[in-house]
Motif scaffolding. Structure first.
Motif, short mmCIF file in Angstrom:
data_model
loop_
_atom_site.label_atom_id
_atom_site.label_comp_id
_atom_site.label_asym_id
_atom_site.label_seq_id
_atom_site.Cartn_x
_atom_site.Cartn_y
_atom_site.Cartn_z
N GLY A 290 1.07 50.49 44.30
CA GLY A 290 1.32 49.53 45.49
C GLY A 290 -0.09 48.95 45.82
O GLY A 290 -0.12 48.22 46.98
N LEU A 291 -1.05 48.78 45.18
CA LEU A 291 -2.36 48.40 45.49
C LEU A 291 -2.52 46.89 45.60
O LEU A 291 -3.05 46.47 46.50
CB LEU A 291 -3.46 48.69 44.27
CG LEU A 291 -4.12 50.26 44.27
CD1 LEU A 291 -4.83 50.46 43.27
CD2 LEU A 291 -4.42 50.58 45.66
N ALA A 292 -1.75 45.98 44.78
CA ALA A 292 -1.65 44.51 44.85
C ALA A 292 -2.97 43.84 44.54
O ALA A 292 -2.78 42.76 44.47
CB ALA A 292 -1.38 44.14 46.19
N ILE A 293 -3.91 44.63 44.09
CA ILE A 293 -5.29 44.08 43.66
C ILE A 293 -5.44 44.13 42.32
O ILE A 293 -5.56 45.17 41.50
CB ILE A 293 -6.29 44.82 44.62
CG1 ILE A 293 -6.09 45.00 45.96
CG2 ILE A 293 -7.70 44.25 44.06
CD1 ILE A 293 -7.01 45.80 46.63
N PRO A 294 -5.58 42.92 41.70
CA PRO A 294 -5.93 42.93 40.21
C PRO A 294 -7.33 43.54 40.08
O PRO A 294 -8.26 43.33 40.67
CB PRO A 294 -5.71 41.49 39.91
CG PRO A 294 -5.07 40.69 40.96
CD PRO A 294 -5.51 41.44 42.28
N SER A 295 -7.52 43.82 38.91
CA SER A 295 -8.63 44.39 38.40
C SER A 295 -9.45 43.02 37.80
O SER A 295 -8.95 42.09 37.56
CB SER A 295 -8.49 45.25 37.04
OG SER A 295 -7.54 46.26 37.39
N PHE A 296 -10.98 43.68 37.70
CA PHE A 296 -11.80 42.44 37.32
C PHE A 296 -11.49 42.19 35.86
O PHE A 296 -11.87 40.94 35.40
CB PHE A 296 -13.38 42.97 37.42
CG PHE A 296 -13.88 43.28 38.63
CD1 PHE A 296 -12.85 42.59 39.86
CD2 PHE A 296 -14.85 43.84 39.15
CE1 PHE A 296 -13.42 42.74 41.18
CE2 PHE A 296 -15.40 43.92 40.47
CZ PHE A 296 -14.72 43.69 41.54
N TYR A 297 -11.13 43.11 35.02
CA TYR A 297 -10.86 42.90 33.75
C TYR A 297 -9.56 43.63 33.39
O TYR A 297 -9.23 44.80 33.89
CB TYR A 297 -12.17 43.31 32.83
CG TYR A 297 -12.71 44.57 33.00
CD1 TYR A 297 -12.13 45.72 32.88
CD2 TYR A 297 -13.91 44.24 33.68
CE1 TYR A 297 -12.90 46.92 32.94
CE2 TYR A 297 -14.89 45.30 34.07
CZ TYR A 297 -14.39 46.82 33.54
OH TYR A 297 -15.03 47.70 33.95
N ILE A 298 -8.93 43.02 32.27
CA ILE A 298 -7.58 43.67 31.91
C ILE A 298 -7.61 43.69 30.38
O ILE A 298 -7.93 42.75 29.98
CB ILE A 298 -6.45 42.71 32.46
CG1 ILE A 298 -6.34 42.73 33.91
CG2 ILE A 298 -4.98 43.17 32.02
CD1 ILE A 298 -5.75 41.55 34.66
N PRO A 299 -7.14 44.96 30.07
CA PRO A 299 -6.56 46.27 30.82
C PRO A 299 -7.98 46.80 31.27
O PRO A 299 -9.21 46.64 30.80
CB PRO A 299 -6.17 47.10 29.49
CG PRO A 299 -5.70 46.16 28.38
CD PRO A 299 -6.71 45.07 28.66
N SER A 300 -7.67 47.77 32.20
CA SER A 300 -8.78 48.51 33.01
C SER A 300 -8.32 49.75 33.70
O SER A 300 -9.26 50.47 34.38
CB SER A 300 -9.70 47.30 34.03
OG SER A 300 -8.83 47.31 35.00
N ASP A 301 -7.31 50.03 33.63
CA ASP A 301 -6.80 51.06 34.65
C ASP A 301 -7.39 52.64 34.59
O ASP A 301 -7.62 53.21 35.38
CB ASP A 301 -5.19 51.28 34.57
CG ASP A 301 -4.42 52.02 35.52
OD1 ASP A 301 -4.25 51.61 36.77
OD2 ASP A 301 -4.16 53.21 35.44
#
Length: 874
Positions: free
Chosen positions: A509-520
Motif C-alpha cells: 500500500g505504499l502508493a509510491i513508484p520507484s525511481f527505476y523499474i524494476p527495483s523492488d
C-alpha cells in the motif's frame, strides 16, 4: 478505390504465439487510397484448432482497433485461425477477407505446467561471486511420428535452449528483465521441426543475467537481487499424429554441468574457454553419467506469465568502419556507430590464445575511454582451444559501444570484416515512424535518436546501456515516451513495464513508484534513494499510461493503470498546507540542466519544487481526463477542481510575489506556459516575452534539463514563437542538440556536453553517450516539422499542421498508425507551399496550413494543398 485489410493483430503482440489472453482483442489495418472510406461493420471468421469449423461473426461497428473477441474464450495451448472483412458505407466498396492469421495461447494456469518444477544444479552455489553458467540436459525417447511440439520455458537467470544440438528460437537475453517477484515471463516456441522420432535431448544453458548477477549499485547487495542460484523451468509438449501427447518436464531426472562459459555478467562481460566445450552436449548419445544431478529450486515467487512485449533479438549486424592503432599501439576497431549488443567472432589460432575485447563508446587522448563505464569492465575474453576455427559470440552479456580494443588476436587470422562484426540487439518492436527533411544535420540527429532508443529498449527502458547501471529510470522514460511511441510500436513493451510499475508501487500500500523499474529488490542505501516520492519520476504512473492511450486508444490498459495513477495523486505525494509538494521532499528537478556542474547533475537553475509543482498540476489534469475516458465523471470533476485549486496555489507560491516567475529560466517559463499556469492573458504575455528574451540573450542555446526539454518546443509554439525554437534546434554549439552531431555523435547523450569541445570526456561520473532523454525533442519535430500529430486517441483523427521554419525547404513524415499508414510531405517552392497527405481508410485528418488558422477536415485517401506565395521563415 480498393480497400484491403492487413496486419491482423491480437492485443499488442507483434507475434501472437504463446499469448496469455483468453479473449484477445483484435485489430486490423487498412491499405488502399479509397476516398472518404469509413467502416460501418465487420465480419470475423474464427476456426478453432486444426479441424475447427469456421464460425463467422457479423458486427455493426466502425471500430477496427482492439475490438472484442467474439467467440468463447480460448483454452490453454489452443490456437485459432482468424480473418476479417470490413464493410464500407452505402455506395462504398467493402474490403474483402484478409489473409488468415493465427493466434495461440500459452500455459494459462499453474496446473498447465504438468508438474514441471524449477530446477538447479545439485551443487553449492557461488557465494559473493559471479555465477558460472550451468548446462541442463535431459534425454528422452519419442515413440511416434511428431505432429507438433511446443516448448514452454523460462529461467532463473537467462537461458539459451537447444534440442538435439540445434538452438531453439531466436530470442536472446531471454526471458528478459522484469520484476521477477511479481511477474516472471516464460517463452513459447514451436519446436516441431527439432523433435524427432526416437532418441532426443533437450538442453539449456543458464547464465546469471538480471536475476542473480552483479547489477545496480547497492553496496550492501551488489548481486543476487532475486535469487542466488541459477535455475530452469520448462515443459515440452509433443503431440503425435494420433493426437496423443507426451510431456517432458523439468524435474529431478535432469542432469547439470558447467561448460565453456566461465563467467558472464551484464556489466563485466563474458569469459569463454573453448577448451572446456562439451561436444554434442545437447545431442543424443552423450554419456551424462558423470554429470551432476539437479534439485528443486526455491524462487523469488513471481507468477509465471506469458510476455506482454516482444522479446530481445539480434536485429542488425554492423561491420567495422576502421581498424586502427591507438596512441599506445593497441588495436582498436571503430564500428562507426554507437550501438548495443556484442561481437560476432570467427577466429583460428593456437591453443591457449587469450583474446580480450574492451568495449567503449568513445576514445579520449588516442585511447579507448573506459572511465565513463565506472566499475563496469565491459570486457569479453575468448580462450581458444586450437583445434578448429572458433565461431563465437557471448550469450549472457551486452555492451554499449562503438569502439573495441582487441588484444591477443592471433596472426593466423586476419582481423577484418570477415572475422569480426557487431551484433545489434534490442526488443523486437515494429518500426512505425519516419522523418526526413532538407536539413542533413537534423536528419542525422533524428537517426541518432532512433539508435538511442534501440540501444535502450531491452525488455525495459534503460537509462544507458554501457556502464554499471542500465536501469529502467522512470524520469527518462517519462520524457521520451511520446517520441518512442511514434518511432516504434511500443504498446506491448510499455504495457509489461507498467504492470511491473503498478505491482511495485502498490506493494504494501505504499502508493509510491520507484525511481527505476524494476527495483523492488534493489536497494540504493548508500544514497538513500529508490522508494521516495519525487516528481516526474514518480509521475510516470500517470503520464505514461495517458501517453500510451493517446497512441493506442487502449482503454483496458488505462483501466489497469488507473488504481496506481489515482493512488499516486491521492496518497503518494507529500503535500504542504496549500496541497503543493512538501518543500522537504527529495526532488531530481530539472536534472542535467546545462549549467549543472559535472559533480552535481541535480544543481539546476530552476527550483526543483517549482518543477515538481508544475508537473503535479499537469498530472492532476491528466488524471481528470483519464477519469472521464473511463466514464468516472465524478472523479473527473474532482480532479479538474483540484487542478484549478493547485494552479491558484502555484501562482501564489511562484508567480505573484515576483515580476514574472520565481526563476526566470527556460524551464520554469516553459512549464508555466505549456501547462497553462497563468491567471490571466496579461501574465501569460509577459511570461512569453520574457522566455523569448532569455532565449535570445542566450544566443538560442538550450537551457533545459530532463524536466524542461520535452516541453520547451511546445511552449514556444504555444506562444507563436516557433521560429525561436527552430533557431535553438539548429544550433551546433554547446549546449544544443546538433552539437552532439557536429562532435561525431551517433546516439543522443546524457549530458549536453558529454564530450567537451576539445574532444575530452566530461569529468562528471554520469557521462553516457547513449541516453535517450534529450532525444524527446523529436516529438516536436514529428509534429511541427513533419506535421503529424494525434487528433483523437488511437489516431482515429490525425492532425496535419506543419509549421516550416529554419530555412528548411521540405520535410516528410510517416507513421504506421493502428488504422494504416499516415503520410505527410511538404515542400516550399518558388510559387509557394505544397502539401501532400495520405490518410488510411476509416480515419480522418484535420489539416491546418501554414499562416492559416482554419481547419479543413478530410477523409481517407490522398489530398494535396497549396499556399500561394508562402516563404519559409528563417
Amino acid at each position: 478505390m480498393a480497400v484491403s485489410l492487413s496486419h491482423l493483430s491480437f492485443e499488442h503482440h507483434r507475434h501472437s504465439f504463446g499469448i496469455g489472453e483468453t479473449k484477445p482483442r483484435i485489430s486490423w489495418r487498412f491499405e488502399g487510397t479509397a476516398v472518404d472510406w469509413e467502416q460501418t461493420g465487420y465480419d470475423l471468421e474464427i476456426a478453432r484448432g486444426p479441424d475447427g469449423v469456421p464460425k463467422v461473426f457479423n458486427v455493426n461497428s466502425s471500430e477496427s482497433i482492439l475490438v472484442p473477441w467474439p467467440d468463447e474464450p480460448l483454452q490453454s495451448a489452443e490456437y485459432a485461425s482468424v480473418r476479417a472483412r470490413a464493410h464500407g458505407k452505402e455506395g462504398r466498396p467493402s474490403a474483402d477477407w484478409s489473409e488468415v492469421y493465427t493466434v495461440e495461447t500459452g500455459l494459462l494456469e499453474n496446473d498447465d505446467w504438468a508438474g514441471a518444477i524449477p530446477i538447479a544444479a545439485d551443487r553449492d552455489t557461488e557465494v559473493d561471486a559471479a555465477h558460472q553458467p550451468i548446462l541442463f540436459r535431459k534425454a528422452f525417447d519419442v515413440n511416434s511420428t511428431v505432429a507438433s511440439a511446443r516448448l514452454y520455458i523460462t529461467s532463473f537467470g537467462l537461458y539459451v535452449a537447444e534440442i538435439n544440438g540445434k538452438r531453439v528460437g531466436d530470442h536472446v537475453l531471454a526471458p528478459g528483465y522484469q520484476a521477477y517477484n511479481f511477474r516472471h515471463v516464460y517463452d513459447t516456441y514451436d519446436v516441431t521441426d527439432l523433435v524427432q522420432a526416437g532418441g532426443n535431448v533437450i538442453g539449456a544453458t543458464v547464465g546469471e543475467g538480471w536475476y542473480a548477477g552483479r547489477f545496480a549499485f547497492s553496496p550492501s547487495k551488489p548481486r543476487n537481487l532475486y535469487g542466488d542460484t541459477l535455475g530452469l523451468q520448462s515443459l515440452l509438449v509433443i503431440t503425435a499424429e494420433d493426437g496423443s501427447k507426451q510431456t517432458i518436464k523439468s524435474d529431478l531426472d535432469w542432469h547439470a554441468n558447467t561448460g565453456p562459459i566461465i563467467t558472464s555478467n551484464l556489466y563485466d562481460g563474458e569469459t569463454y574457454d573453448a577448451s572446456k566445450e562439451i561436444k554434442d552436449w545437447s545431442s543424443p548419445g552423450l554419456d551424462d553419467s558423470s554429470w551432476l544431478g539437479v534439485k528443486e529450486l526455491s524462487t523469488a515467487g513471481g507468477s509465471i506469465v506469458s510476455p506482454d512485449g516482444p522479446p530481445i533479438k539480434k536485429l542488425e549486424e554492423v561491420k567495422p568502419k576502421e581498424i586502427m592503432q591507438s596512441d599506445s599501439g593497441k588495436t582498436v576497431i571503430d564500428f562507426g556507430q554507437n550501438l548495443v549488443g556484442w561481437l560476432k567472432v570467427t577466429v583460428n589460432g593456437p591453443a591457449g590464445t587469450n583474446i580480450s575485447f574492451v568495449h567503449t563508446e568513445v576514445m579520449e587522448n588516442g585511447e579507448v575511454a573506459t572511465r565513463p563505464l565506472r566499475s563496469a569492465k565491459a570486457t569479453d575474453t575468448l580462450l581458444l582451444s586450437g583445434n578448429t576455427t572458433q565461431n563465437w559470440e557471448p550469450s549472457f552479456t551486452f555492451h554499449g559501444f562503438r569502439y573495441v580494443q582487441v588484444t591477443g588476436w592471433p596472426s593466423t587470422t586476419p582481423l577484418n570484416g570477415d572475422s569480426i562484426s557487431a551484433v545489434v540487439v534490442y526488443s523486437d518492436m515494429e518500426r512505425t515512424g519516419y522523418f526526413e527533411s532538407s536539413h542533413e544535420l537534423l536528419n542525422k540527429f533524428h537517426e541518432n535518436v532512433i539508435w538511442g532508443m534501440k540501444g535502450n529498449f531491452l525488455s525495459v527502458p534503460t537509462d544507458c546501456p554501457q556502464r554499471d547501471e542500465r536501469l529502467g529510470w522512470t524520469g527518462d522514460a517519462h520524457a521520451f515516451m511520446p517520441t518512442s511511441n511514434y518511432l516504434f510500436d511500443t504498446a506491448g513493451f510499455w504495457r509489461g513495464w507498467l504492470k511491473d510499475a503498478n505491482s511495485e508501487q502498490m506493494k504494501n500500500g505504499l502508493a509510491i513508484p520507484s525511481f527505476y523499474i524494476p527495483s523492488d529488490d534493489i536497494a540504493d542505501t548508500e544514497r538513500d534513494r529508490v522508494r521516495k516520492p519525487t516528481a516526474i519520476w514518480g509521475d510516470i504512473v500517470v503520464g505514461n499510461p495517458y501517453a500510451l492511450y493517446q497512441f493506442t486508444g487502449d482503454m483496458e490498459m488505462l483501466q489497469e493503470q488507473f488504481e496506481g495513477a489515482q493512488a499516486w495523486i491521492d496518497k503518494g505525494i507529500p503535500r504542504n498546507a496549500e496541497q503543493l509538494w512538501d518543500r522537504s521532499s527529495f526532488q531530481f528537478g530539472d536534472w542535467l540542466d546545462p549549467l549543472s556542474p559535472p559533480e552535481d547533475a541535480g544543481r539546476a537553475t530552476t527550483s526543483p519544487h517549482l518543477v515538481a509543482d508544475a508537473y503535479l498540476i499537469q498530472m492532476t489534469r491528466y488524471l481528470s481526463e483519464i477519469s472521464a475516458i473511463l466514464e468516472k465523471p465524478e472523479l473527473a470533476e474532482q480532479y479538474s477542481t483540484q487542478r484549478d485549486e493547485l494552479i491558484a496555489a502555484f501562482q501564489a507560491a511562484w508567480i505573484t510575489p515576483f515580476d514574472v516567475i520565481a526563476n526566470e529560466t527556460q524551464t520554469a517559463l516553459s512549464l508555466a506556459l505549456h501547462f497553462d499556469l497563468h491567471k490571466d492573458e496579461d501574465a501569460r504575455k509577459t511570461a512569453a516575452s520574457t522566455l523569448r528574451s532569455i532565449i535570445a540573450n542566450n544566443t538560442y542555446l538550450v537551457g533545459t534539463g530532463f524536466a524542461g526539454t520535452q516541453q520547451l518546443g511546445f511552449a514556444l509554439t504555444d506562444i507563436n514563437a516557433t521560429s525561436d525554437f527552430y533557431k535553438m534546434l539548429l544550433q551546433t554549439t554547446v549546449p544544443s542538440w546538433l552539437y552532439q552531431v557536429s562532435m561525431g555523435g551517433t546516439t543522443t547523450w546524457e549530458r549536453w556536453d558529454s564530450l567537451l569541445p576539445d574532444g575530452s570526456v566530461n569529468p562528471g561520473e554520469m557521462t553516457s553517450f547513449n541516453h535517450y532523454a534529450f532525444g524527446s525533442v523529436a516529438d516536436w519535430m514529428h509534429q511541427k516539422i513533419g506535421g503529424l500529430a494525434i487528433g483523437k486517441p488511437g489516431w482515429k483523427t490525425i492532425k496535419v499542421s506543419p509549421e516550416p521554419g529554419g530555412n528548411i525547404t521540405w520535410a516528410k513524415a510517416s507513421y504506421t498508425s493502428p488504422y494504416g499508414n499516415v503520410y505527410s510531405s511538404w515542400t516550399v517552392e518558388d510559387d509557394g507551399f505544397h502539401l501532400e497527405i495520405s490518410v488510411p481508410p476509416n480515419a480522418k485528418a484535420e489539416v491546418t496550413l501554414p499562416g492559416n488558422t482554419e481547419v479543413e477536415t478530410v477523409g481517407s485517401g490522398k489530398n494535396t494543398f497549396f499556399v500561394e506565395g508562402y516563404k519559409v521563415p528563417e
